[in-house]
Write an enzyme that holds these catalytic residues in place. Sequence first.
Site, PDB file in Angstrom:
ATOM      1  CB  SER A 137      -0.860  -0.008   1.267  1.00  0.00           C
ATOM      2  OG  SER A 137      -1.491   1.237   1.451  1.00  0.00           O
ATOM      3  CE  LYS A 149      -1.603  -4.630   3.423  1.00  0.00           C
ATOM      4  NZ  LYS A 149      -1.787  -5.920   2.737  1.00  0.00           N
ATOM      5  CE1 TYR A 200      -3.833  -2.033   5.291  1.00  0.00           C
ATOM      6  CE2 TYR A 200      -3.118   0.173   4.673  1.00  0.00           C
ATOM      7  CZ  TYR A 200      -3.519  -1.098   4.318  1.00  0.00           C
ATOM      8  OH  TYR A 200      -3.589  -1.431   2.991  1.00  0.00           O
TER       9      TYR A 200
HETATM   10  C1  WQD Z   1      -8.894  10.244   0.467  1.00  0.00           C
HETATM   11  C2  WQD Z   1      -8.941  11.735   0.767  1.00  0.00           C
HETATM   12  C3  WQD Z   1      -9.478  12.301   3.033  1.00  0.00           C
HETATM   13  C4  WQD Z   1     -13.690  11.015   2.881  1.00  0.00           C
HETATM   14  C5  WQD Z   1      -6.525   5.245   2.761  1.00  0.00           C
HETATM   15  C6  WQD Z   1      -5.386   4.464   3.318  1.00  0.00           C
HETATM   16  C7  WQD Z   1      -4.631   3.832   2.216  1.00  0.00           C
HETATM   17  C8  WQD Z   1      -5.539   2.981   1.375  1.00  0.00           C
HETATM   18  C9  WQD Z   1      -6.676   3.779   0.874  1.00  0.00           C
HETATM   19  C10 WQD Z   1      -5.944   0.723   1.925  1.00  0.00           C
HETATM   20  C11 WQD Z   1      -8.291  12.109   2.088  1.00  0.00           C
HETATM   21  C12 WQD Z   1     -10.522  12.814   2.088  1.00  0.00           C
HETATM   22  C13 WQD Z   1     -12.366  11.266   2.602  1.00  0.00           C
HETATM   23  C14 WQD Z   1     -14.597  12.101   3.046  1.00  0.00           C
HETATM   24  C15 WQD Z   1     -12.776  13.613   2.625  1.00  0.00           C
HETATM   25  N1  WQD Z   1      -6.038   1.917   2.174  1.00  0.00           N
HETATM   26  N2  WQD Z   1     -11.914  12.547   2.468  1.00  0.00           N
HETATM   27  N3  WQD Z   1     -14.093  13.367   2.889  1.00  0.00           N
HETATM   28  O1  WQD Z   1      -6.756   8.213   3.410  1.00  0.00           O
HETATM   29  O2  WQD Z   1      -5.872   8.575   1.058  1.00  0.00           O
HETATM   30  O3  WQD Z   1      -5.994   6.310   1.974  1.00  0.00           O
HETATM   31  O4  WQD Z   1      -7.329   4.407   1.961  1.00  0.00           O
HETATM   32  O5  WQD Z   1      -6.096  -0.308   1.917  1.00  0.00           O
HETATM   33  O6  WQD Z   1      -3.642   3.085   2.749  1.00  0.00           O
HETATM   34  O7  WQD Z   1      -4.548   5.333   4.039  1.00  0.00           O
HETATM   35  O8  WQD Z   1      -8.065   7.397   1.368  1.00  0.00           O
HETATM   36  O9  WQD Z   1     -10.351   7.517   0.541  1.00  0.00           O
HETATM   37  O10 WQD Z   1      -9.955   7.618   3.027  1.00  0.00           O
HETATM   38  O11 WQD Z   1      -9.337   9.563   1.628  1.00  0.00           O
HETATM   39  O12 WQD Z   1     -12.369  14.782   2.524  1.00  0.00           O
HETATM   40  O13 WQD Z   1     -15.799  11.948   3.303  1.00  0.00           O
HETATM   41  O14 WQD Z   1     -10.307  12.117   0.886  1.00  0.00           O
HETATM   42  O15 WQD Z   1      -9.232  13.239   4.045  1.00  0.00           O
HETATM   43  O16 WQD Z   1      -7.622  13.313   1.924  1.00  0.00           O
HETATM   44  P1  WQD Z   1      -6.623   7.733   2.030  1.00  0.00           P
HETATM   45  P2  WQD Z   1      -9.506   7.962   1.663  1.00  0.00           P
END
Ligand code: WQD
Length: 326
Positions: free
Chosen positions: A117, A145, A141
């Site tokens: 990841s 990884k 997490y």
């Molecule tokens: C993306 C962006 C949020 C929801 C995580 C893990 C990564 C992988 C994928 C794996 C961020 C913003 C989100 C909302 C928002 N996991 N957001 N409003 O955090 O980049 O990655 O998931 O298996 O390892 O760290 O993904 O989709 O949660 O967020 O503003 O309602 O969207 O703050 O900037 P992230 P995400």
Amino acid sequence: MTWLITGGAGYIGAHVVRAMTAAGERAVVYDDLSTGVAERVPDGVPLVVGSTLDAERLARTLADHAVTGVVHLAAKKQVGESVERPLHYYRENVEGLRVLLDAVTAAQVPAFVFSSSAAVYGMPDVDLVSEETPCAPLSPYGETKLAGEWLVRATGRATGLATASLRYFNVAGAAGPELADTGVFNLVPMVFEKLTEDAPPRVFGDDYPTPDGTCVRDYIHVVDLAEAHVAAARVLRSSPGRDLTLNIGRGEGVSVREMIDRINAVTGHDRPPAVVPRRPGDPARVVASADRAAAELGWKARLDVQDMITSAWEGWVRLHPEAVRT
Ligand code: WQD
């Protein structure tokens, strides 16, 4: 070859199974069905229900199906939950992998693809994250990884097992509505959920040092991601002893605000988002350099954010028909 796909009943795993079989490989799914769904496993692909902590069942499965390669996706993957339950994450993701690698090397399986990841990088302070960017995970997490990559690489060096660790960036989309992600843990489904509730989608902070102040990510279609596994499997097959660590992204940054605008457009909504406080631990920008995967695998993503949102929405509407307003 016959590939054992652990986690093959999960969202990403089910796409990998389809890509592998479409490419003419034989697949066997190994999944404990804790979050996986048996219906995602296509007809004709055997499903073994078991845990990666079950050494005996693994050994029997590798032998019974004459497995010649493993794609290991079975893991816990929620960042927040990993902070609450680190021991559970280390057990499932690190100990489970150790037990699996033990079985794999004992059975002399020659090739191993590991699902890693972009979380291994933590808070990278670069425009494009290359595989040389230092790893500094911010959550248990991400730590599991990174530790998993170490385990995989060390085993490869000691035994000649050909290995590839694929560092997924932000995965979205589906090959069909029935294969869509059913979890609501990432930006795209979380925005869908708000729109369905007739509420404003949330932006977690708009004071980041990015062009529009919201976080920038590299979104990759799960169908492209699945193809990267096929490409990695083929490279490992033809190069014993190979040791690859590759970013799997598109190399293109999209901000949260841009994503929400596009989701509104694709789904026929017109809901301005509400800006809420930052979510702790979110890096401002995480975008892949995808050059090494292109060079090593001859693989490149083909699908764009529009494809991801459209296909994810079709899956969402299948489960939440009330999302479509007349
Ligand atoms: C993306 C962006 C949020 C929801 C995580 C893990 C990564 C992988 C994928 C794996 C961020 C913003 C989100 C909302 C928002 N996991 N957001 N409003 O955090 O980049 O990655 O998931 O298996 O390892 O760290 O993904 O989709 O949660 O967020 O503003 O309602 O969207 O703050 O900037 P992230 P995400």
